[in-house]
Design a protein around this motif. Sequence first.
Motif, mmCIF file in Angstrom:
data_model
loop_
_atom_site.group_PDB
_atom_site.id
_atom_site.type_symbol
_atom_site.label_atom_id
_atom_site.label_comp_id
_atom_site.label_asym_id
_atom_site.label_seq_id
_atom_site.Cartn_x
_atom_site.Cartn_y
_atom_site.Cartn_z
ATOM 1 N N VAL A 35 0.849 -1.203 0.000
ATOM 2 C CA VAL A 35 0.000 0.000 0.000
ATOM 3 C C VAL A 35 0.880 1.247 0.000
ATOM 4 O O VAL A 35 0.664 2.183 -0.772
ATOM 5 C CB VAL A 35 -0.939 0.003 1.223
ATOM 6 C CG1 VAL A 35 -1.878 1.199 1.154
ATOM 7 C CG2 VAL A 35 -1.728 -1.277 1.289
ATOM 8 N N SER A 36 1.905 1.253 0.881
ATOM 9 C CA SER A 36 2.718 2.469 0.977
ATOM 10 C C SER A 36 3.506 2.678 -0.311
ATOM 11 O O SER A 36 3.720 3.819 -0.723
ATOM 12 C CB SER A 36 3.645 2.399 2.187
ATOM 13 O OG SER A 36 4.510 1.307 2.065
ATOM 14 N N LEU A 39 1.103 4.314 -2.705
ATOM 15 C CA LEU A 39 0.840 5.706 -2.316
ATOM 16 C C LEU A 39 2.049 6.584 -2.605
ATOM 17 O O LEU A 39 1.923 7.692 -3.108
ATOM 18 C CB LEU A 39 0.481 5.777 -0.835
ATOM 19 C CG LEU A 39 -0.863 5.161 -0.441
ATOM 20 C CD1 LEU A 39 -1.090 5.265 1.047
ATOM 21 C CD2 LEU A 39 -2.002 5.839 -1.179
ATOM 22 N N MET B 48 -4.872 -4.700 -3.304
ATOM 23 C CA MET B 48 -3.697 -3.995 -3.836
ATOM 24 C C MET B 48 -3.032 -4.764 -4.965
ATOM 25 O O MET B 48 -1.923 -4.423 -5.359
ATOM 26 C CB MET B 48 -2.675 -3.771 -2.718
ATOM 27 C CG MET B 48 -3.111 -2.832 -1.630
ATOM 28 S SD MET B 48 -3.755 -1.265 -2.212
ATOM 29 C CE MET B 48 -2.255 -0.509 -2.821
ATOM 30 N N PRO B 55 -6.561 4.337 -8.488
ATOM 31 C CA PRO B 55 -7.155 3.158 -7.847
ATOM 32 C C PRO B 55 -8.602 2.918 -8.243
ATOM 33 O O PRO B 55 -9.337 3.874 -8.513
ATOM 34 C CB PRO B 55 -7.047 3.499 -6.354
ATOM 35 C CG PRO B 55 -7.011 4.977 -6.304
ATOM 36 C CD PRO B 55 -6.341 5.439 -7.560
ATOM 37 N N GLN B 59 -9.362 -0.929 -4.324
ATOM 38 C CA GLN B 59 -8.060 -0.380 -3.929
ATOM 39 C C GLN B 59 -8.234 0.931 -3.166
ATOM 40 O O GLN B 59 -7.509 1.209 -2.212
ATOM 41 C CB GLN B 59 -7.191 -0.170 -5.171
ATOM 42 C CG GLN B 59 -5.732 0.065 -4.818
ATOM 43 C CD GLN B 59 -4.879 0.349 -6.033
ATOM 44 O OE1 GLN B 59 -5.113 -0.197 -7.100
ATOM 45 N NE2 GLN B 59 -3.892 1.195 -5.868
ATOM 46 N N SER B 60 -9.228 1.733 -3.575
ATOM 47 C CA SER B 60 -9.507 2.979 -2.858
ATOM 48 C C SER B 60 -9.872 2.702 -1.410
ATOM 49 O O SER B 60 -9.440 3.402 -0.500
ATOM 50 C CB SER B 60 -10.672 3.719 -3.505
ATOM 51 O OG SER B 60 -10.266 4.307 -4.687
ATOM 52 N N GLU B 63 -6.773 1.843 0.465
ATOM 53 C CA GLU B 63 -5.957 3.040 0.706
ATOM 54 C C GLU B 63 -6.606 3.953 1.741
ATOM 55 O O GLU B 63 -5.915 4.571 2.555
ATOM 56 C CB GLU B 63 -5.767 3.805 -0.612
ATOM 57 C CG GLU B 63 -4.818 3.094 -1.547
ATOM 58 C CD GLU B 63 -4.740 3.769 -2.891
ATOM 59 O OE1 GLU B 63 -5.295 4.876 -3.033
ATOM 60 O OE2 GLU B 63 -4.133 3.184 -3.804
ATOM 61 N N TYR B 66 -5.941 2.533 5.098
ATOM 62 C CA TYR B 66 -4.528 2.793 5.404
ATOM 63 C C TYR B 66 -4.356 4.233 5.873
ATOM 64 O O TYR B 66 -3.726 4.505 6.904
ATOM 65 C CB TYR B 66 -3.700 2.547 4.137
ATOM 66 C CG TYR B 66 -2.210 2.740 4.279
ATOM 67 C CD1 TYR B 66 -1.373 1.649 4.497
ATOM 68 C CD2 TYR B 66 -1.634 3.995 4.165
ATOM 69 C CE1 TYR B 66 -0.010 1.809 4.608
ATOM 70 C CE2 TYR B 66 -0.268 4.169 4.282
ATOM 71 C CZ TYR B 66 0.551 3.064 4.499
ATOM 72 O OH TYR B 66 1.895 3.238 4.613
ATOM 73 N N GLU B 67 -4.942 5.163 5.131
ATOM 74 C CA GLU B 67 -4.758 6.572 5.474
ATOM 75 C C GLU B 67 -5.518 6.957 6.738
ATOM 76 O O GLU B 67 -5.083 7.833 7.482
ATOM 77 C CB GLU B 67 -5.174 7.452 4.291
ATOM 78 C CG GLU B 67 -4.032 7.555 3.314
ATOM 79 C CD GLU B 67 -4.434 8.110 1.966
ATOM 80 O OE1 GLU B 67 -5.629 8.350 1.744
ATOM 81 O OE2 GLU B 67 -3.518 8.301 1.145
#
Lengths: 165, 241
Positions: A35-36, A39, B48, B55, B59-60, B63, B66-67
């Motif tokens: 993921v990173s 990003l 992913m 994305p 995938q969005s 993410e 994650y964020e």
Amino acid sequence: MPQLELNDFAPQLFWLVITFGALYLLMAKVALPRVSDVLLSREQRIANDLDAAQKLNNEAQDALRAYEAALSEARAKASALAAETRAKVQADAAVQQAEAEARLAERATEAEAQIRAARDDAMANVREIAESATRDVVSQLLGTTPDDAIVNAALDAELTRAGLN
Amino acid sequence: MAHNPLDQFRINRIVELEAGGIDVSFTNSSVFMVAALIVICAFVILGMRQKALVPGRWQSMVEMSYELVANMIRDTAGSEAQRYFPFIFSLFTFILALNLLGMIPYSFTVTSHIVVTFAMSGFVFIGVTIIGFSRHGIGYTKLFAPKGASPILLVILIPIEIISYFIRPISLSVRLFANMMAGHTMLKVFAGFVISLGMYGILPLAFMVALTGLEIIVAILQAYIFSILACIYLNDAIHLH
């Protein structure tokens, strides 16, 4: 209450450690780096694109500046040329005008001289004409011929008064 | 006995196992722990798999989660706490998955057991205490003496701070366990009314639909609260208030 069944604690804790440990390892080593990575690469891509756009924009600004400089230079050159031409034309015109004026002045002087000569001639004849006219008038009116001395004296006085003698 | 609302929390051994004299049987609780593990890994890793620059929906979502956790750590504990990101992320997603899997009818809610939530909060507590002492040495005990307090006040404040510090693992674990257990018990109690009231059972049924929505919110919220409190404790350990 099943939650307080002490015999059930050990299997729950054992499987919690196993599953959470596996989750942590999978996340830390496999999943989250992916993921990173995505990003980070997206961030870099956006930053690069912005840089490229900035660079292109700068180039466009430079081109615009160069174009404007060339344009103003050309404009200055054109106006200088125009001014020069205008000055030359004006100088030529002034010369021609001066020539024409000189010519005209010359002709005017000539004409004035002729006029003066003609007038002088005419003036010279005035006395003769006046004398004969006087004699004729007197002889017609009185039937006698007048004395020359008296006529001349009267003519002199009269011509002097008119400013012609 | 079958209608006892607490029956849903019973641990059933599916495969009896023993290792070194300890009971490590594979139980219904273990099934859902393994299910949560699989669901989370599938969600993140399969989401992913394309590593798309732009994305897609899945995938969005990965993410965004994650964020969400990254922002939570940065806002509460600062950028130095980012090295504990994998742990906080695992903690958040694990509790969230266990809570939400527990909302499926006839399933089992792992987080409704105090031993599980206490093990997690105890781990957080011990980990935070170790981080605090390894970063600040004995200076970590300054955490118990708030800055700017007068000496007389400190006599009262220090015992309170010490008690509140050691009560953290209990409050953290009981909050999650009690919320999960109470919600599921209440759902079961009202489910019993649906049958016993016959025609009028429609009323508790409607109430249950609303309650289920509320329980889903609670499931998400409690996972978030558990992990954000872990971040706040981490912040204390790193920055001493």
